[in-house]
Structures are given as structure tokens and as C-alpha cells.
Design a protein around this motif. Structure first.
Motif, PDB file in Angstrom:
ATOM      1  N   LYS A 258      43.003  46.936  26.035  1.00 21.75           N
ATOM      2  CA  LYS A 258      42.393  45.959  26.943  1.00 21.75           C
ATOM      3  C   LYS A 258      43.473  45.104  27.602  1.00 21.75           C
ATOM      4  O   LYS A 258      43.402  44.800  28.798  1.00 21.75           O
ATOM      5  CB  LYS A 258      41.414  45.064  26.173  1.00 21.75           C
ATOM      6  CG  LYS A 258      40.191  45.779  25.646  1.00 21.75           C
ATOM      7  CD  LYS A 258      39.356  44.826  24.776  1.00 21.75           C
ATOM      8  CE  LYS A 258      38.212  45.558  24.107  1.00 21.75           C
ATOM      9  NZ  LYS A 258      37.468  44.679  23.168  1.00 21.75           N
ATOM     10  N   PHE A 259      44.460  44.705  26.804  1.00 20.42           N
ATOM     11  CA  PHE A 259      45.566  43.890  27.322  1.00 20.42           C
ATOM     12  C   PHE A 259      46.303  44.641  28.421  1.00 20.42           C
ATOM     13  O   PHE A 259      46.586  44.092  29.497  1.00 20.42           O
ATOM     14  CB  PHE A 259      46.509  43.534  26.173  1.00 20.42           C
ATOM     15  CG  PHE A 259      47.782  42.854  26.597  1.00 20.42           C
ATOM     16  CD1 PHE A 259      47.782  41.559  27.090  1.00 20.42           C
ATOM     17  CD2 PHE A 259      48.997  43.515  26.497  1.00 20.42           C
ATOM     18  CE1 PHE A 259      48.953  40.931  27.468  1.00 20.42           C
ATOM     19  CE2 PHE A 259      50.178  42.895  26.873  1.00 20.42           C
ATOM     20  CZ  PHE A 259      50.156  41.601  27.364  1.00 20.42           C
ATOM     21  N   LYS A 260      46.604  45.916  28.191  1.00 17.65           N
ATOM     22  CA  LYS A 260      47.328  46.704  29.198  1.00 17.65           C
ATOM     23  C   LYS A 260      46.521  46.849  30.483  1.00 17.65           C
ATOM     24  O   LYS A 260      47.088  46.852  31.581  1.00 17.65           O
ATOM     25  CB  LYS A 260      47.693  48.080  28.629  1.00 17.65           C
ATOM     26  CG  LYS A 260      48.802  48.037  27.588  1.00 17.65           C
ATOM     27  CD  LYS A 260      49.398  49.410  27.319  1.00 17.65           C
ATOM     28  CE  LYS A 260      48.398  50.341  26.694  1.00 17.65           C
ATOM     29  NZ  LYS A 260      49.006  51.661  26.346  1.00 17.65           N
TER      30      LYS A 260
ATOM     31  N   GLN B 292      47.692  45.602  34.211  1.00 20.39           N
ATOM     32  CA  GLN B 292      47.637  46.445  35.409  1.00 20.39           C
ATOM     33  C   GLN B 292      46.951  45.727  36.561  1.00 20.39           C
ATOM     34  O   GLN B 292      47.317  45.911  37.732  1.00 20.39           O
ATOM     35  CB  GLN B 292      46.912  47.755  35.105  1.00 20.39           C
ATOM     36  CG  GLN B 292      46.977  48.772  36.235  1.00 20.39           C
ATOM     37  CD  GLN B 292      48.399  49.192  36.562  1.00 20.39           C
ATOM     38  OE1 GLN B 292      49.176  49.535  35.669  1.00 20.39           O
ATOM     39  NE2 GLN B 292      48.760  49.153  37.848  1.00 20.39           N
ATOM     40  N   GLN B 293      45.956  44.875  36.248  1.00 27.40           N
ATOM     41  CA  GLN B 293      45.314  44.082  37.288  1.00 27.40           C
ATOM     42  C   GLN B 293      46.332  43.182  37.987  1.00 27.40           C
ATOM     43  O   GLN B 293      46.293  43.014  39.215  1.00 27.40           O
ATOM     44  CB  GLN B 293      44.208  43.210  36.677  1.00 27.40           C
ATOM     45  CG  GLN B 293      42.971  43.958  36.235  1.00 27.40           C
ATOM     46  CD  GLN B 293      41.934  43.014  35.641  1.00 27.40           C
ATOM     47  OE1 GLN B 293      42.272  42.061  34.939  1.00 27.40           O
ATOM     48  NE2 GLN B 293      40.671  43.252  35.931  1.00 27.40           N
ATOM     49  N   VAL B 294      47.244  42.586  37.205  1.00 28.45           N
ATOM     50  CA  VAL B 294      48.278  41.718  37.781  1.00 28.45           C
ATOM     51  C   VAL B 294      49.196  42.532  38.686  1.00 28.45           C
ATOM     52  O   VAL B 294      49.528  42.120  39.802  1.00 28.45           O
ATOM     53  CB  VAL B 294      49.094  41.023  36.667  1.00 28.45           C
ATOM     54  CG1 VAL B 294      50.184  40.142  37.276  1.00 28.45           C
ATOM     55  CG2 VAL B 294      48.177  40.187  35.774  1.00 28.45           C
TER      56      VAL B 294
ATOM     57  N   ALA C 244      55.121  45.869  39.777  1.00 23.22           N
ATOM     58  CA  ALA C 244      55.527  46.367  38.460  1.00 23.22           C
ATOM     59  C   ALA C 244      56.814  45.706  37.973  1.00 23.22           C
ATOM     60  O   ALA C 244      57.030  45.586  36.767  1.00 23.22           O
ATOM     61  CB  ALA C 244      55.705  47.883  38.502  1.00 23.22           C
ATOM     62  N   MET C 245      57.668  45.274  38.897  1.00 26.15           N
ATOM     63  CA  MET C 245      58.914  44.615  38.510  1.00 26.15           C
ATOM     64  C   MET C 245      58.692  43.148  38.152  1.00 26.15           C
ATOM     65  O   MET C 245      59.368  42.598  37.285  1.00 26.15           O
ATOM     66  CB  MET C 245      59.935  44.720  39.648  1.00 26.15           C
ATOM     67  CG  MET C 245      61.314  44.180  39.304  1.00 26.15           C
ATOM     68  SD  MET C 245      62.501  44.352  40.667  1.00 26.15           S
ATOM     69  CE  MET C 245      62.115  42.915  41.672  1.00 26.15           C
ATOM     70  N   THR C 246      57.719  42.518  38.801  1.00 28.36           N
ATOM     71  CA  THR C 246      57.501  41.080  38.634  1.00 28.36           C
ATOM     72  C   THR C 246      56.332  40.756  37.719  1.00 28.36           C
ATOM     73  O   THR C 246      55.974  39.591  37.557  1.00 28.36           O
ATOM     74  CB  THR C 246      57.248  40.420  40.004  1.00 28.36           C
ATOM     75  OG1 THR C 246      56.101  41.036  40.621  1.00 28.36           O
ATOM     76  CG2 THR C 246      58.449  40.577  40.924  1.00 28.36           C
ATOM     77  N   VAL C 247      55.745  41.766  37.084  1.00 26.77           N
ATOM     78  CA  VAL C 247      54.500  41.554  36.350  1.00 26.77           C
ATOM     79  C   VAL C 247      54.631  40.534  35.227  1.00 26.77           C
ATOM     80  O   VAL C 247      53.709  39.743  34.979  1.00 26.77           O
ATOM     81  CB  VAL C 247      53.944  42.892  35.808  1.00 26.77           C
ATOM     82  CG1 VAL C 247      54.904  43.560  34.838  1.00 26.77           C
ATOM     83  CG2 VAL C 247      52.579  42.691  35.170  1.00 26.77           C
TER      84      VAL C 247
END
Length: 674
Positions: free
Chosen positions: A541-543, A547-549, A567-570
Motif C-alpha cells: 500500500k505504501f509503495k 507511485q501517486q507522488v 522518480a528522482m524527486t519522490v
């Protein structure tokens, strides 16, 4: 900002005031200015809060930007320069802190002597390169040069073991290129090609300054660039380096010596005086490639490469022509128009090489115990609010909540300055020998780091200087750190109301706490070890929320068609979103947070969100913004405001954000992780 094995990492706003030792005068409130009521807050809150400032502020010619975040370090350097000007004019006991920082500063300010010396200080190093006769002697040179700060193809340091955070081990990571990142060698857009050409020109100019003719200098520059590019092919991308487990590769030295004979790992480690039978190779592909290149690239070409990188490493510390050559490249890559003053340069240099020595003088003058006590209270309150948010999470099971709250409670909180200052006794400083001072300080720093090998981790150690405008989370120590440099307006003001402080430094506190639970930090347990503490279903669930971010921020356009690299700034974006949310919860625990009485024209909640917007008030040149997007793990400042607030329901309520507003996101689509 997150600090991993190297330090890093990232914060700066217009210099408005300072924490002083004298008794503070009473203030009824601090007025919020610069808001443009002609704009809708729900369309672009960064602009709404900052437009009047943004459209009128001028970026100093010596800077690539102005305002908060890293640019607040510009006025900080002026403060440090004032301290250094004062201490350098005094007669100080030999070996004292004052003598070392003062004489280091004087040696660097003596540009007459520096210019007279030309590149004489590096001639012995260039001669040593000429004397290289085989791969073994090449690696021997590289090892010795690394110890004194002249790094090239080896990156060696000592730090905590990710899987046994109580002990320090040897680490090696990818290195060896002159451009900021591997992607600069392969991108073909016009802006990047211009940077590639500028870099080659810079290398050529360095060779010409040592007496090489123009045609030969260009040939050598092209050769160096070609080796750089071959090395860059082996580098992992910034996104790939976010994979904590993939970048931990503890290997036996005997195995490395067998697999990579050209590097000669046993001789290298002997040269480093590093007694160890294992080493963590962060990016093994790099050293596999290096082992191959040491054989395939002619020895004569390696000598050219080593000379180029030596000149690059020391260009700013040599005579004016070398400094000018380095700056011509800086102009292209950052957009900075004019070189910094010598005083500002030297304030940065002293802070970099003798940071905790200078820090003692800074803290004594600019950071009060009252401010430290108030900051401690803020940190504790935000931590309590975080515990409450974890308890109320709907997506997390009770068993994982217990582990998360245990980890939160175990966090070490460092505020202002270290309890124990670094020892600079083995640094020799001479008022007439700037280059030698740098080598002495670099060698001492290496030795200080080496002495940790095989020993328990010192949890009291700091990885930034007290005067730096920054904050960081160190997951291997499960700690958050707030130097005195950031504990001043607009982030923190001991005289300000809670709305401003919780929207300012409170958001930063929440941000750093969240790094404990972002996509990387969540893989470390409460002791700082890479160890799973999650229920499998919770982690899935966390992952999905992470991915939403990534998806949301990847849609944000920054400049022309340039997007944020989600993906770099997540990690930083996750920390921003949760940082605002938890800081707001902590603010609502205060008397002012529970009130609705306006101060001036704004409610307490509105003041909170305006403070969030003002701590990221930054204007930067397009060139620097491109550099930022390609290399900085943080989103640009405007999106450090608009991104989190798009996901904050209290923000919608405070400013009556409506569905037709640009920042509006349906409530069920707003991202809530922590």
C-alpha cells in the motif's frame, strides 16, 4: 534534505533578520507583506504570496538566484566574512581556533601572492603524473592524491554499515567525471550540447595555462572528454541510485582483488592505510568498467586525464587566469554573471575546510540558548503530531503502526550545533601558503574520516557546519539535524507567532521527520539498519502511495517543456507533502492554532500557509533552473509550495479554493501518505 553515505545534501530566503544575544524586544505581530490580492490563491499560491517580491527582486550578478533555500547562504557568507575580517586582524595564540580560521582567511585573501605563484603549487603533482610508468604506479598516484583531496577515479570514505549501523566500514562509489552527472554526456538537446562544448573549452584552457599550445590543448581536452564519457557509461542514474538495497554491495577485498586485478585493491587500500577485509561498493559497474579501462586506455592518455582533473580540482585555488577559466564554465552551466567577491569565496572556503572551527565563532555571536530552547519545543510538538497521524492512518495495520511509532520515538534530534566540536589540531595553517593550507585541511579531514574505520559509529557527529542554511535526515543514524544557520527568519523567529514558526521551520521539521518514512528512509529500522519492519500488505500500500507522488509531480512543467523528474524527486516531494500536513497538525495544538482571530488581514491558518510559501521564496536564472531539474533531488521552490498545498485540505478551507482553481484536486485524489 536527506543525507545518505556522503553529505551531502540541500536550504536558503532573503536575509531578513538575525537571532541575537541581546534581550528581544516585544512584538505584537510580524506583518505579512507582498501578497498580491489580484491573484487567486487557488491558482498559484506561490505567486499569490510572493509575486510582488518575485517581480521586483534582482538577482545579484555574483549569484545564480535570490531568496530562500540555498540562496540564503549568500547573506550567511557575508556574516561569516564579518567574523573572519575581525578575527584575522587580531593577534591570536598559535594553534588556536581564531588563529587557524583567521590565518586561513588571510592566506586566501592574499591574491597578490596567489597570482605570483601561478600554477607552481600543482607543478609537483603534474611532475608525479609524468613519472607514472605503469598501471600500478598510476593507481599508487591516484591513491595518494585522493588522501590530499585531489580526487579522480577513486571515491573512498568511511561511514556506517547499512546493515549494521553501529559500526563504520569502508565504502567506495562511482566517480571520475567532470560534468555534474552522467546524463550530460549523452543528452543531445541544445542546452546540454552547449554545456558539453563549454566543458571541453574549459579543459583546453586549463592545458593552455600550463604552457600547452592551442592545437595540442584542444586535442588533450577531447581525449579527456572521451575518457570521461566512457566512464559515464558505467554510472548509475540518479534515479537508480535511490535504490537503497541495490546500492549496498559489501564485498570481500580478496574477491575484488581477483575480479579487478588492474585496480589492485589490496595495494589501493594499503595506500589509503585502510585495514579492512571488506568494502561496500555502491555501484559495482563503475569499478568493473574502471578495471577494463585501465587496460584499454593507453597509459599516456591516462596521464593527460589525471592532469586535467588535477587542474580542475585546484583551478579555483590557483592564480587568476585559472579562476577565470573555471568561472567561464560556471557561467554557462549556472547562469551566474559575475564572480563572487574574494571575501565571499573565502568565507565559503573557511566554512568548507574548517567549518566547525568557524562555527564556534558563528554560534557564539548569532545563536542564542533561548532560540535553541524554542526550537526544541517546536521539534517535540511536531514529533507528537506525527505520532498522532501514524495512529490515525487508515491504510496501515496496527502491527506496522507500532513499529513506525517506535522508530519515530527513537529519532535523535540535533539542534543548533554539535555537543562536541571537531578537532583541528593536525591542520597546519600559514598566512602565506593558501594552497598548502587547503592540502593540510583536506589531508586532516581524510585522516579524521579514516580513523573511524572498524570503530563504533559516533552518533554525536554532524555532517554539515553550524552556519549552513540547511537541515537533514540521516537514516543510518535515525536522526534529524537543524543547524543554527537555518534557525533565523523566515524559517524561525523566536519573537514570531506560532503560525509563522510552524508554517516555516515547522514544515521543515515535518519534512525531515518524513524522510524517516519516505521511499528510502522507510527501508531502515529504528536502529538505522536496512531491515524490513513492515507487514507485507502495508508495504505494498505504501509503495502505491509513493507511485501517486511520482505520477503527480511528473506532470508539473517547470520551464518550457521541462518537467519535474518525479522518480528522482519522490523522496523530497513525499517529505514536503507530509511536512506541511504534520506541521499544520502541530500548529493546531497551540493556542493560536485553535483561534480564528485575524492578525492584520489574515487568520492564523492563512498565516500558517503564507509562511510555508515564503520560506521557499526563490527566483533563479533559467540556466540554474535547468541545472536544478537535472541534478537536484528537490522540486523547484514554487512546486515545494504548490505541490504540497494541492494535497492539503486545510489549505483549501483556509483560502476557499474552488473546483475551477488551477491547484484544485478532488478530495479523494489528494495524496495523504503520513
Amino acid at each position: 534534505m536527506k543525507i545518505k553515505k556522503t553529505t551531502l545534501l540541500l536550504l536558503g530566503l532573503l536575509f531578513l533578520a538575525s537571532c541575537k544575544k541581546e534581550e528581544p524586544t516585544e512584538k505584537e505581530f510580524i506583518e505579512i507583506t507582498g501578497v498580491d490580492h489580484n491573484l487567486e490563491p487557488g491558482d498559484n499560491f506561490f505567486r499569490y504570496a510572493n509575486r510582488k517580491w518575485y517581480d521586483t527582486v534582482s538577482i545579484p550578478d555574483t549569484q545564480a538566484g535570490a531568496g530562500a533555500y540555498m540562496f540564503m547562504n549568500y547573506p550567511q557568507r557575508l556574516r561569516l566574512q564579518g567574523i573572519l575580517d575581525s578575527v584575522s586582524k587580531s593577534e591570536n595564540p598559535k594553534g588556536s581556533i581564531a588563529q587557524k580560521v583567521g590565518d586561513f582567511y588571510v592566506s586566501g585573501m592574499d591574491t597578490l601572492t596567489i597570482n605570483q605563484r601561478g600554477f607552481e603549487p600543482v607543478k609537483p603533482i603534474l611532475n608525479d603524473i609524468d613519472a607514472i610508468s605503469d598501471v600500478s604506479s598510476l593507481m599508487n598516484f591516484v591513491t595518494k592524491a585522493t588522501i590530499s583531496g585531489n580526487t579522480s577515479i577513486l571515491s573512498f570514505y568511511v561511514g556506517p554499515d547499512d546493515k549494521n549501523s553501529q559500526m563504520n566500514i569502508a565504502h567506495a562509489g562511482q566517480t571520475g567525471i567532470g560534468l555534474p552527472d552522467r546524463d550530460y554526456y549523452f543528452s543531445e538537446d541544445s542546452e546540454t550540447v552547449a554545456i558539453q562544448q563549454a566543458y571541453k573549452k574549459y579543459l583546453s584552457n586549463l592545458f593552455k595555462l600550463t604552457g600547452v599550445n592551442k592545437a595540442e590543448a584542444k586535442k588533450k581536452a577531447d581525449l579527456v572528454y572521451d575518457i570521461d564519457k566512457q566512464i559515464a557509461e558505467s554510472h548509475r542514474t540518479r534515479i537508480e541510485r535511490r535504490d537503497v538495497k541495490a546500492n549496498y554491495n559489501k564485498m570481500a577485498v580478496n574477491d575484488l582483488a581477483r575480479k579487478q586485478p588492474n585496480i589492485g585493491w589490496k595495494s589501493v587500500l594499503d595506500g589509503f592505510n585502510a585495514q579492512t577485509d571488506s568494502i561496500d561498493i555502491g555501484q559495482p559497474e563503475y569499478y568493473e568498467k574502471l578495471n577494463s579501462l585501465l587496460k584499454s586506455v593507453p597509459l599516456a592518455d591516462w596521464k593527460v586525464y589525471l592532469k586535467a582533473h588535477t587542474l580542475e580540482n585546484y583551478a579555483d585555488n590557483l592564480s587568476r587566469p585559472f579562476v577565470d577559466a573555471a568561472f567561464e564554465f560556471t557561467k554557462v552551466i549556472s547562469g551566474q554573471a559575475v564572480q563572487k567577491t574574494r571575501g565571499e569565496i573565502m568565507a565559503s572556503a573557511v566554512d568548507g575546510y574548517l567549518g566547525e572551527a568557524l562555527g564556534q565563532l558563528y554560534v557564539k555571536k548569532y545563536f542564542s540558548e533561548e532560540a535553541k530552547e524554542r526550537m526544541q519545543e517546536l521539534v517535540d510538538n511536531v514529533q507528537k503530531a506525527y505520532a498522532a497521524r501514524i495512529e490515525n492512518l487508515e491504510w496501515m495495520s496496527d502491527s506496522t503502526k507500532i513499529k513506525a511509532k517506535e522508530k519515530l520515538a527513537a529519532i535523535t534530534k540535533k539542534i543548533g550545533y554539535p555537543d562536541h566540536w571537531k578537532d583541528y589540531d593536525n591542520v597546519t595553517i600559514d598566512r602565506d601558503a593558501y594552497f598548502e593550507n587547503i592540502v593540510s585541511a583536506s589531508s586532516a579531514a581524510y585522516q579524521r574520516n579514516l580513523e573511524k574505520l572498524g570503530k563504533p559509529v559516533d552518533k554525536s557527529e554532524w555532517f554539515t557546519t553550524p552556519s549552513t542554511v540547511t537541515a537533514y535526515n540521516n537514516p543510518s543514524a535515525n536522526e534529524i539535524v537543524f543547524p543554527a544557520g537555518i534557525l533565523q527568519p523566515p524559517y524561525f523567529d523566536n519573537q514570531a507567532d506560532d503560525a509563522l514558526n510552524y508554517g516555516g521551520i515547522g514544515m521543515v521539521i515535518g519534512h525531515e521527520l518524513t524522510h524517516t518514512f519516505d521511499d528510502q528512509g522507510a527501508q531502515f529500522d529504528k536502529e538505522g539498519n536496512v531491515k524490513n519492519w513492515w507487514a507485507d500488505s502495508d508495504y505494498e500500500k505504501f509503495k502505491s502511495k509513493i507511485q501517486q507522488v511520482i505520477d503527480q509531480y511528473s506532470d508539473f512543467t517547470v520551464l518550457d517543456s521541462l518537467h519535474i523528474k518525479g522518480a528522482m524527486t519522490v523522496g523530497e516531494n513525499t517529505a514536503d507533502i507530509a511536512g506541511v500536513a504534520v506541521a499544520y497538525d502541530a500548529f493546531k495544538m497551540t493556542e493560536q492554532g485553535q483561534d480564528t482571530t485575524k492578525i492584520g488581514e489574515f487568520t492564523p491558518d492563512q498565516r500558517f500557509f503564507l509562511s510555508v510559501a515564503k520560506i521557499w521564496r526563490v527566483k533563479m536564472k533559467d540556466e540554474f533552473l535547468r541545472l536544478w531539474i537535472n541534478n537536484n533531488p528537490h522540486s523547484p521552490p514554487s512546486w515545494r509550495v504548490n505541490g504540497p498545498l494541492m494535497n492539503s485540505t486545510p489549505f483549501y478551507e483556509a483560502f476557499d479554493v474552488k473546483p475551477e482553481d488551477s491547484l484544485y484536486v478532488e478530495k479523494e485524489d489528494r495524496i495523504v501518505i503520513w
